[in-house]
Write an enzyme that holds these catalytic residues in place. Structure first.
Site, PDB file in Angstrom:
ATOM      1  N   GLY A   1      42.199  49.308  36.648  1.00 39.20           N
ATOM      2  CA  GLY A   1      43.094  49.918  37.892  1.00 39.20           C
ATOM      3  C   GLY A   1      42.607  51.451  38.186  1.00 39.20           C
ATOM      4  O   GLY A   1      41.650  52.070  37.833  1.00 39.20           O
TER       5      GLY A   1
ATOM      6  N   ASP B   1      39.621  38.652  40.076  1.00 40.08           N
ATOM      7  CA  ASP B   1      40.675  39.341  39.082  1.00 40.08           C
ATOM      8  C   ASP B   1      40.104  40.857  39.163  1.00 40.08           C
ATOM      9  O   ASP B   1      38.939  40.948  38.511  1.00 40.08           O
ATOM     10  CB  ASP B   1      40.431  38.740  38.010  1.00 40.08           C
ATOM     11  CG  ASP B   1      41.068  37.418  37.893  1.00 40.08           C
ATOM     12  OD1 ASP B   1      42.220  37.015  38.613  1.00 40.08           O
ATOM     13  OD2 ASP B   1      40.445  36.258  37.497  1.00 40.08           O
ATOM     14  N   LEU B   2      41.071  41.778  39.387  1.00 39.03           N
ATOM     15  CA  LEU B   2      40.511  43.233  39.314  1.00 39.03           C
ATOM     16  C   LEU B   2      40.130  43.760  38.027  1.00 39.03           C
ATOM     17  O   LEU B   2      40.894  43.407  37.037  1.00 39.03           O
ATOM     18  CB  LEU B   2      41.859  44.017  39.727  1.00 39.03           C
ATOM     19  CG  LEU B   2      41.622  45.591  40.137  1.00 39.03           C
ATOM     20  CD1 LEU B   2      40.718  45.764  40.998  1.00 39.03           C
ATOM     21  CD2 LEU B   2      43.020  46.452  40.483  1.00 39.03           C
ATOM     22  N   ASP B   3      38.739  44.207  38.190  1.00 44.98           N
ATOM     23  CA  ASP B   3      38.269  44.620  36.943  1.00 44.98           C
ATOM     24  C   ASP B   3      38.160  43.811  35.854  1.00 44.98           C
ATOM     25  O   ASP B   3      38.113  44.284  34.705  1.00 44.98           O
ATOM     26  CB  ASP B   3      38.786  46.078  36.559  1.00 44.98           C
ATOM     27  CG  ASP B   3      38.753  47.300  37.687  1.00 44.98           C
ATOM     28  OD1 ASP B   3      37.812  47.192  38.349  1.00 44.98           O
ATOM     29  OD2 ASP B   3      39.944  48.088  37.875  1.00 44.98           O
ATOM     30  N   GLU B   4      38.154  42.445  36.053  1.00 43.24           N
ATOM     31  CA  GLU B   4      37.836  41.504  34.913  1.00 43.24           C
ATOM     32  C   GLU B   4      36.853  40.727  35.061  1.00 43.24           C
ATOM     33  O   GLU B   4      36.933  39.796  34.422  1.00 43.24           O
ATOM     34  CB  GLU B   4      39.315  40.707  34.857  1.00 43.24           C
ATOM     35  CG  GLU B   4      40.497  41.648  34.377  1.00 43.24           C
ATOM     36  CD  GLU B   4      41.706  40.865  34.175  1.00 43.24           C
ATOM     37  OE1 GLU B   4      41.619  39.582  34.117  1.00 43.24           O
ATOM     38  OE2 GLU B   4      42.709  41.362  34.105  1.00 43.24           O
TER      39      GLU B   4
END
Length: 290
Positions: free
Chosen positions: A207, A232-235
């Protein structure tokens, strides 16, 4: 310099369930079509029922067989073997779009490498939600599009960007510190075609404001992660990571300054590997061939 790629050099990426005979089938096919293998790499997760991955560079006789005919013929052997595959000509440059916000260190690294011939791509456009870098980009002869983004205009702004990308026949997108979260619609429109640089060593500090979080945690290493974008944020699948050792004397600002160097390196490597067809995505991981 990555110029003067052989016109008859092709690349083949293959992934499938591991079983006997895959290498033989592919190499026999290429031999039958006068293909000359110049490099071959392969990897198996587990010879007993695991996954098999392969990358081959080969030269073909284009006077005898067209590239489209070769791809069509390969499908006939790929289907019964349940191969997932892609085949490209090395000299055909991929068309890369760059998205950027206010920080320009990753943008300028990519532009410099492109200008010097170290990055074998075409860059038809740069898109930004700020106008700060318009003159710098246009100095390279690249069109710059300022598309402001607010909570109220996000849907319209993304659609404008999607239209520009399709009009310019973009192959992939690089988020060079583009500080916006892309919508599921945008991500689905370009699956595994969006590369992001996150300014931390994922999965740590996902994040916003990772350097501030790293400072508060008192880390001794800072890093950066280049990855494909998913919902999926930053995944998304990680392509490249790098780190730098720090100590208690580093302020949050010092960490941010030092981190910019790592971000440039990790992102440019990831882009290079993508443009050279060195990456296979499997589930949420990547296989990177040298």
């Amino acid at each position: 310099m990555l110029t003067d790629m052989p016109k008859n050099r092709a690349r083949l990426l293959v992934s499938c369930q591991d079983r006997a005979g895959i290498v033989s089938a592919v190499s026999t096919f290429l031999f039958q079509y006068d293909g000359n293998i110049v490099q071959s790499d392969q990897y198996s997760t587990d010879p007993e029922g695991g996954m098999f991955f392969m990358r081959i560079e080969f030269d073909i006789n284009l006077e005898k067989t067209s590239f489209l005919a070769l791809k069509k013929a390969f499908q006939e052997i790929a289907s019964p073997l349940n191969l997932e595959w892609s085949m490209t000509l090395a000299h055909q440059k991929k068309r890369m779009a760059i998205f950027v916000s206010k920080e320009d260190h990753c943008l300028m690294e990519l532009l410099w490498k492109w200008k010097s011939g170290e990055l074998y791509v075409d860059i038809p456009l740069v898109i930004s939600n700020h106008s700060d870098h318009q003159k710098s980009v246009e100095a390279y002869g690249i069109p710059f599009y300022h598309i402001p983004v607010t909570k109220q205009t996000k849907i319209e702004a993304e659609q404008e960007a999607i239209d520009l990308l399709k009009q310019n026949q973009i192959d992939f997108i690089v988020l060079a510190r583009y500080m916006q979260i892309l919508s599921p619609l945008f991500v689905q429109t370009f699956p595994y075609q969006i590369i992001n640089i996150h300014h931390s060593f994922l999965p740590a500090f996902i994040g916003a404001n990772p350097y501030a979080k790293a400072f508060e945690r008192g880390v001794k290493l800072i890093g950066a992660t280049a990855h494909y974008v998913t919902n999926d944020l930053d995944e998304g699948p990680i392509i490249e990571q790098d780190v730098l050792r720090v100590n208690h004397k580093y302020t949050s600002s010092d960490l941010r300054i030092a981190g910019r160097h790592i971000e440039r390196i990790a992102l440019s490597r990831a882009v290079q590997w993508h443009t050279s067809d060195q990456i296979i995505v499997h589930q949420n991981k990547t296989v990177i061939f040298s």
